[in-house]
Design a protein around this motif. Structure first.
Motif, PDB file in Angstrom:
ATOM      1  N   ASP A 168       0.819  -1.231  -0.208  1.00  0.00           N
ATOM      2  CA  ASP A 168      -0.058  -0.131   0.134  1.00  0.00           C
ATOM      3  C   ASP A 168       0.810   1.259  -0.095  1.00  0.00           C
ATOM      4  O   ASP A 168       0.576   2.253  -0.658  1.00  0.00           O
ATOM      5  N   ASP A 169       1.826   1.361   0.434  1.00  0.00           N
ATOM      6  CA  ASP A 169       2.579   2.472   0.899  1.00  0.00           C
ATOM      7  C   ASP A 169       3.793   2.657  -0.417  1.00  0.00           C
ATOM      8  O   ASP A 169       4.466   3.547  -0.308  1.00  0.00           O
ATOM      9  N   GLY A 170       3.636   1.661  -1.226  1.00  0.00           N
ATOM     10  CA  GLY A 170       4.452   1.871  -2.425  1.00  0.00           C
ATOM     11  C   GLY A 170       5.844   1.080  -2.428  1.00  0.00           C
ATOM     12  O   GLY A 170       6.588   1.154  -3.207  1.00  0.00           O
ATOM     13  N   SER A 171       6.125   0.466  -1.110  1.00  0.00           N
ATOM     14  CA  SER A 171       7.474  -0.400  -1.109  1.00  0.00           C
ATOM     15  C   SER A 171       7.228  -1.655  -1.743  1.00  0.00           C
ATOM     16  O   SER A 171       6.233  -2.098  -2.193  1.00  0.00           O
ATOM     17  N   TRP A 172       8.617  -2.419  -1.954  1.00  0.00           N
ATOM     18  CA  TRP A 172       8.353  -3.653  -2.729  1.00  0.00           C
ATOM     19  C   TRP A 172       9.100  -4.708  -2.058  1.00  0.00           C
ATOM     20  O   TRP A 172      10.104  -4.257  -1.315  1.00  0.00           O
ATOM     21  N   THR A 173       8.904  -5.794  -2.067  1.00  0.00           N
ATOM     22  CA  THR A 173       9.668  -6.937  -1.582  1.00  0.00           C
ATOM     23  C   THR A 173       9.748  -8.130  -2.622  1.00  0.00           C
ATOM     24  O   THR A 173       8.725  -8.139  -3.878  1.00  0.00           O
ATOM     25  N   ILE A 174      10.888  -8.843  -2.689  1.00  0.00           N
ATOM     26  CA  ILE A 174      11.036 -10.216  -3.633  1.00  0.00           C
ATOM     27  C   ILE A 174      11.391 -11.068  -2.615  1.00  0.00           C
ATOM     28  O   ILE A 174      11.984 -11.049  -1.563  1.00  0.00           O
ATOM     29  N   GLY A 175      11.201 -12.245  -3.050  1.00  0.00           N
ATOM     30  CA  GLY A 175      11.314 -13.651  -2.213  1.00  0.00           C
ATOM     31  C   GLY A 175      11.352 -14.650  -3.126  1.00  0.00           C
ATOM     32  O   GLY A 175      10.763 -14.690  -4.253  1.00  0.00           O
ATOM     33  N   ASP A 176      12.144 -15.647  -2.961  1.00  0.00           N
ATOM     34  CA  ASP A 176      12.063 -16.968  -3.697  1.00  0.00           C
ATOM     35  C   ASP A 176      11.143 -17.979  -3.507  1.00  0.00           C
ATOM     36  O   ASP A 176      10.403 -17.807  -2.486  1.00  0.00           O
ATOM     37  N   VAL A 177      10.793 -18.977  -4.663  1.00  0.00           N
ATOM     38  CA  VAL A 177       9.549 -19.689  -4.404  1.00  0.00           C
ATOM     39  C   VAL A 177      10.083 -21.010  -3.949  1.00  0.00           C
ATOM     40  O   VAL A 177      11.034 -21.800  -4.644  1.00  0.00           O
ATOM     41  N   GLY A 178       9.596 -21.591  -2.685  1.00  0.00           N
ATOM     42  CA  GLY A 178       9.959 -22.821  -2.376  1.00  0.00           C
ATOM     43  C   GLY A 178      11.397 -23.029  -1.763  1.00  0.00           C
ATOM     44  O   GLY A 178      11.921 -24.009  -1.513  1.00  0.00           O
ATOM     45  N   GLY A 179      12.007 -21.876  -1.346  1.00  0.00           N
ATOM     46  CA  GLY A 179      13.157 -21.911  -0.426  1.00  0.00           C
ATOM     47  C   GLY A 179      14.370 -22.278  -1.416  1.00  0.00           C
ATOM     48  O   GLY A 179      15.501 -22.786  -0.918  1.00  0.00           O
ATOM     49  N   ARG A 180      14.424 -22.264  -2.848  1.00  0.00           N
ATOM     50  CA  ARG A 180      15.223 -22.570  -3.741  1.00  0.00           C
ATOM     51  C   ARG A 180      16.610 -21.866  -3.646  1.00  0.00           C
ATOM     52  O   ARG A 180      17.421 -22.175  -4.177  1.00  0.00           O
ATOM     53  N   GLY A 181      16.287 -20.539  -3.378  1.00  0.00           N
ATOM     54  CA  GLY A 181      17.415 -19.647  -3.451  1.00  0.00           C
ATOM     55  C   GLY A 181      17.935 -19.007  -4.690  1.00  0.00           C
ATOM     56  O   GLY A 181      16.872 -19.212  -5.688  1.00  0.00           O
ATOM     57  N   GLY A 182      18.946 -18.522  -5.139  1.00  0.00           N
ATOM     58  CA  GLY A 182      19.381 -18.209  -6.222  1.00  0.00           C
ATOM     59  C   GLY A 182      18.997 -16.584  -6.541  1.00  0.00           C
ATOM     60  O   GLY A 182      18.894 -16.405  -7.686  1.00  0.00           O
ATOM     61  N   ILE A 183      18.594 -15.947  -5.375  1.00  0.00           N
ATOM     62  CA  ILE A 183      18.019 -14.619  -5.720  1.00  0.00           C
ATOM     63  C   ILE A 183      19.164 -13.732  -4.758  1.00  0.00           C
ATOM     64  O   ILE A 183      19.281 -14.026  -3.623  1.00  0.00           O
ATOM     65  N   ALA A 184      19.623 -12.753  -5.385  1.00  0.00           N
ATOM     66  CA  ALA A 184      20.752 -11.672  -4.689  1.00  0.00           C
ATOM     67  C   ALA A 184      20.185 -10.335  -5.071  1.00  0.00           C
ATOM     68  O   ALA A 184      19.585 -10.104  -6.139  1.00  0.00           O
ATOM     69  N   VAL A 185      20.175  -9.530  -4.194  1.00  0.00           N
ATOM     70  CA  VAL A 185      19.739  -7.964  -4.272  1.00  0.00           C
ATOM     71  C   VAL A 185      20.889  -7.099  -3.945  1.00  0.00           C
ATOM     72  O   VAL A 185      21.596  -7.204  -2.761  1.00  0.00           O
ATOM     73  N   ASN A 186      21.434  -6.299  -4.999  1.00  0.00           N
ATOM     74  CA  ASN A 186      22.640  -5.462  -4.966  1.00  0.00           C
ATOM     75  C   ASN A 186      23.713  -6.536  -4.474  1.00  0.00           C
ATOM     76  O   ASN A 186      24.593  -6.012  -3.617  1.00  0.00           O
ATOM     77  N   GLY A 187      23.951  -7.624  -5.062  1.00  0.00           N
ATOM     78  CA  GLY A 187      25.261  -8.494  -4.643  1.00  0.00           C
ATOM     79  C   GLY A 187      25.106  -9.364  -3.603  1.00  0.00           C
ATOM     80  O   GLY A 187      26.128 -10.241  -2.836  1.00  0.00           O
ATOM     81  N   GLU A 188      23.948  -8.994  -2.783  1.00  0.00           N
ATOM     82  CA  GLU A 188      23.817  -9.945  -1.243  1.00  0.00           C
ATOM     83  C   GLU A 188      22.777 -11.047  -1.463  1.00  0.00           C
ATOM     84  O   GLU A 188      21.451 -10.645  -1.864  1.00  0.00           O
ATOM     85  N   THR A 189      23.102 -12.433  -1.317  1.00  0.00           N
ATOM     86  CA  THR A 189      22.117 -13.171  -1.459  1.00  0.00           C
ATOM     87  C   THR A 189      21.147 -13.081  -0.493  1.00  0.00           C
ATOM     88  O   THR A 189      21.402 -13.006   0.667  1.00  0.00           O
ATOM     89  N   ILE A 190      19.931 -13.374  -0.801  1.00  0.00           N
ATOM     90  CA  ILE A 190      18.620 -13.219   0.267  1.00  0.00           C
ATOM     91  C   ILE A 190      18.213 -14.515   0.667  1.00  0.00           C
ATOM     92  O   ILE A 190      18.366 -15.430   0.161  1.00  0.00           O
ATOM     93  N   GLY A 191      17.564 -14.379   1.958  1.00  0.00           N
ATOM     94  CA  GLY A 191      16.857 -15.500   2.269  1.00  0.00           C
ATOM     95  C   GLY A 191      15.310 -15.114   2.911  1.00  0.00           C
ATOM     96  O   GLY A 191      15.166 -14.017   3.663  1.00  0.00           O
ATOM     97  N   GLY A 192      14.318 -15.497   2.190  1.00  0.00           N
ATOM     98  CA  GLY A 192      12.946 -15.331   2.484  1.00  0.00           C
ATOM     99  C   GLY A 192      12.569 -14.175   1.673  1.00  0.00           C
ATOM    100  O   GLY A 192      13.223 -13.862   0.820  1.00  0.00           O
ATOM    101  N   LEU A 193      11.659 -13.056   2.346  1.00  0.00           N
ATOM    102  CA  LEU A 193      11.514 -11.951   1.607  1.00  0.00           C
ATOM    103  C   LEU A 193      12.518 -10.876   1.892  1.00  0.00           C
ATOM    104  O   LEU A 193      13.062 -10.757   3.273  1.00  0.00           O
ATOM    105  N   THR A 194      12.567  -9.924   0.987  1.00  0.00           N
ATOM    106  CA  THR A 194      13.802  -8.997   1.079  1.00  0.00           C
ATOM    107  C   THR A 194      13.152  -7.766   0.273  1.00  0.00           C
ATOM    108  O   THR A 194      12.492  -7.806  -0.617  1.00  0.00           O
ATOM    109  N   GLU A 195      13.298  -6.557   1.017  1.00  0.00           N
ATOM    110  CA  GLU A 195      12.737  -5.281   0.446  1.00  0.00           C
ATOM    111  C   GLU A 195      13.867  -4.928  -0.698  1.00  0.00           C
ATOM    112  O   GLU A 195      14.938  -5.095  -0.518  1.00  0.00           O
ATOM    113  N   VAL A 196      12.942  -4.453  -1.593  1.00  0.00           N
ATOM    114  CA  VAL A 196      13.787  -3.909  -2.963  1.00  0.00           C
ATOM    115  C   VAL A 196      13.201  -2.515  -3.374  1.00  0.00           C
ATOM    116  O   VAL A 196      12.164  -2.368  -2.828  1.00  0.00           O
ATOM    117  N   GLY A 197      13.997  -1.809  -3.783  1.00  0.00           N
ATOM    118  CA  GLY A 197      13.539  -0.373  -4.495  1.00  0.00           C
ATOM    119  C   GLY A 197      13.799  -0.234  -5.867  1.00  0.00           C
ATOM    120  O   GLY A 197      14.697  -1.126  -6.512  1.00  0.00           O
TER     121      GLY A 197
END
Length: 581
Positions: free
Chosen positions: A101-130
């Motif tokens: 609602d406030d215009g913020s964003w998050t990204i998360g992997d499906v099924g805990g497979r991993g393989g997602i990084a934001v600004n070079g840092e590997t994430i676990g679960g939901l991570t805020e992105v802009g």
């Protein structure tokens, strides 16, 4: 003011004094008006076009872009995803990108497979992105970027200038004419001692209806078709009560007022997703507690014809299982990021099982069936897993078989199914009388108040469809069914366009409850299904049922994605400025 009301009342009395001639004309006019209202509402609800929504772009290194068109977006290799990336290193369902609602964003992997990084840092679960953040999906680097000013202006113009095929005000005016003519017909068909109650209750409903309409106008909302359908059904229901139980007219109007208050409260709570998510946990906790309370202090089943489902509070009786349906819908909802990252139905299966067991202990098996159907809809929307749902159905079928063995009165109802003509004065009495009166009414009915089914038990609740068909005609009876179907189709169509799966699941599950109740009531009455005594939404006499039906309608309003149509959604900032101007 009192002098005006007196003159209006005298006018209705004069018309009613014309008697049978007026009834003959009205029997032909009512179906025409009902069909006009049905067609206008259906065109508006089912004929709307999806306005464009672009919330951002996924930009690739080569400069190409993919639009982000939803608040909740699955990213993956197949066409089933909202954002398709056909690359070998992308999973079939890889990630979930969510806007809030406030215009913020998050990204998360499906099924805990991993393989997602934001600004070079590997994430676990939901991570805020802009906007501007570099997102790596198994080595594929993309960037979340905002929409251009031209795109923003175009989308804003579409939101603030919605196109309406039909005018909701004109439809409501036609309904008002229908209601006024209903008063005339009822004054012809009912005893004069009930005229004042009929006039007062219908007048209160008309004022309530137009008051809600103008409230929507003050809120700069233009959609009123769903409410119009509800008020049409309430009109027919109030007319049936005037014929069968005129002493309960004002109780029904009060229940209608409370239901609309509940409708508004739930609608406003659903305006903000985060608020709705918090309310979900409170509502879910209250549900089983109310059902358990019925087992402790509920009215004795011998006084309620079988089920221990009511609680006596002073002069009022309340059926908590009707209101707990709202809690059940809340408990089943969830956002897409939660569903995709944790596909676990165990807690909701446990919650549903507790509710159904409590209803079974209260001998309220008809309501338990409604809950179970809602559970199946929610389970499928949450998981899409046919195997799990099939296993649940098999287990429930076994539980139903055991219930038939252990509960003789349930077995008795099933044994009467398709055999009602074998026991005309016993188990089949209600339904055989209902079918004969339905046939007597024909296409155009005998006239409100002129039927004979009103002398049979539960004529205004369990067998209300046949009461309507006898007095108002089969055409209007079928129209009542089609009105509910129309809202259900609208809920399904809106689901794919919702801001969040939270709203989509809530709308579809709420309408599955109302639709299945209607099916059980209608087909149970005419002996196509076992006779369960479930109410017809908005139509059957019952304060708790009326409040529950209006509460369910709020979930459909929250899923209404037509621009500026629903008070249960907040106007965009540009739209707010233009609306005030």
């Amino acid at each position: 003011m009192s002098e005006i009301l007196t003159r209006i009342s005298d006018f209705f009395i004069q018309i009613a004094g014309m008697g049978q001639g007026v009834t003959t004309v009205l029997r032909l006019v009512f179906p025409v008006l009902a069909l006009i209202i049905l067609v206008r509402c259906a065109i508006s609800l089912l004929g709307f076009q999806k306005e464009p929504e672009i919330w951002g772009h996924i930009a690739f290194e080569d400069g190409s872009r993919l639009p982000v068109t939803h608040w909740e977006n699955t990213i993956g290799r197949t066409r089933r995803n909202d954002i398709q990336m056909n690359f070998d290193n992308i999973y079939k369902q890889h990630a979930v990108l969510t806007r809030y609602d406030d215009g913020s964003w998050t990204i998360g992997d499906v099924g805990g497979r991993g393989g997602i990084a934001v600004n070079g840092e590997t994430i676990g679960g939901l991570t805020e992105v802009g906007f501007g953040d570099l997102i790596s999906l198994n080595g594929l680097e993309v960037t979340l970027v905002p929409i251009t000013q031209e795109e923003a202006d175009y989308v804003a113009s579409c939101r603030t200038n919605p196109k309406h095929v039909v005018s909701p005000a004109l439809t409501l005016l036609i309904l008002t004419i229908f209601q006024c003519l209903s008063v005339v017909q009822l004054m012809i068909g009912c005893d004069s001692e009930h005229w004042q109650g009929i006039f007062t209750s219908f007048g209160a409903m008309i004022l309530l209806m137009w008051g809600l309409f103008f409230f929507n106008k003050i809120m700069h909302r233009s959609g009123f078709e769903v409410e119009t359908i509800a008020f049409f059904l309430c009109t027919i229901g109030l007319a049936v009560i005037a014929s069968v139980s005129p002493s309960e007219l004002m109780k029904t109007v009060i229940s209608m007022i409370l239901g609309i208050v509940l409708f508004m409260i739930i609608g406003f709570c659903m305006r903000e997703l985060e608020t709705a998510k918090k309310l979900r946990y409170l509502a879910a906790a209250v549900g089983p507690l109310l059902l358990a309370l019925v087992l402790v202090i509920g009215i004795d089943p011998s006084q309620t014809h079988g089920a221990k489902a009511w609680i006596q509070i002073g002069p009022m009786t309340i059926q908590p299982s009707e209101l707990v349906k709202i809690s059940f819908v809340f408990a089943g909802t969830s956002t897409l990021d939660r569903l995709m990252t944790k596909r676990n139905l165990f807690l909701f299966i446990l919650y549903s099982g507790i509710c159904c067991v409590l209803l079974a202990l209260a001998n309220d098996f008809g309501t338990a069936m409604v809950y179970f159907v809602a559970f199946l809809v929610i389970a499928y929307l949450r998981s899409g897993d046919f195997a799990t749902i099939s296993l649940i159905c098999a287990g429930t079928g076994f539980a139903g078989f055991m219930a038939l063995k252990m509960k003789p009165h349930i077995a008795s109802r099933f044994s009467a199914w398709r055999h009602i003509w074998d026991d005309l004065s016993g188990r089949g009495y209600q339904q055989t009388q209902a079918l004969m009166c339905l046939a007597a009414g024909g296409l155009f009915g005998l006239g409100a108040g002129n039927g004979q089914l009103k002398h049979v038990f539960a004529a205004d609740s369990d067998i209300v469809f046949c009461t309507v068909s006898e007095e108002w005609g089969l055409i209007i009876g079928i129209c009542c069914v089609l009105f509910v179907v129309c809202i259900a189709l609208f809920a399904v169509r809106s689901a794919s366009l919702c801001r969040s799966s939270f709203y989509a699941i809530a709308a579809c599950s709420a309408m599955s409850i109302l639709l299945f109740q209607m099916i059980l009531n209608v087909f149970g009455t005419v002996d196509y299904l076992p006779f369960t005594g479930v109410t017809f939404p908005f139509l059957s006499n019952g304060g708790s049922s009326m409040m529950s039906a209006w509460g369910m309608l709020a979930f459909v309003k929250a899923a209404d994605t037509r621009q500026n149509a629903s008070f249960a959604t907040s106007l965009p900032s540009n739209a707010k400025r233009r609306a005030k101007a």
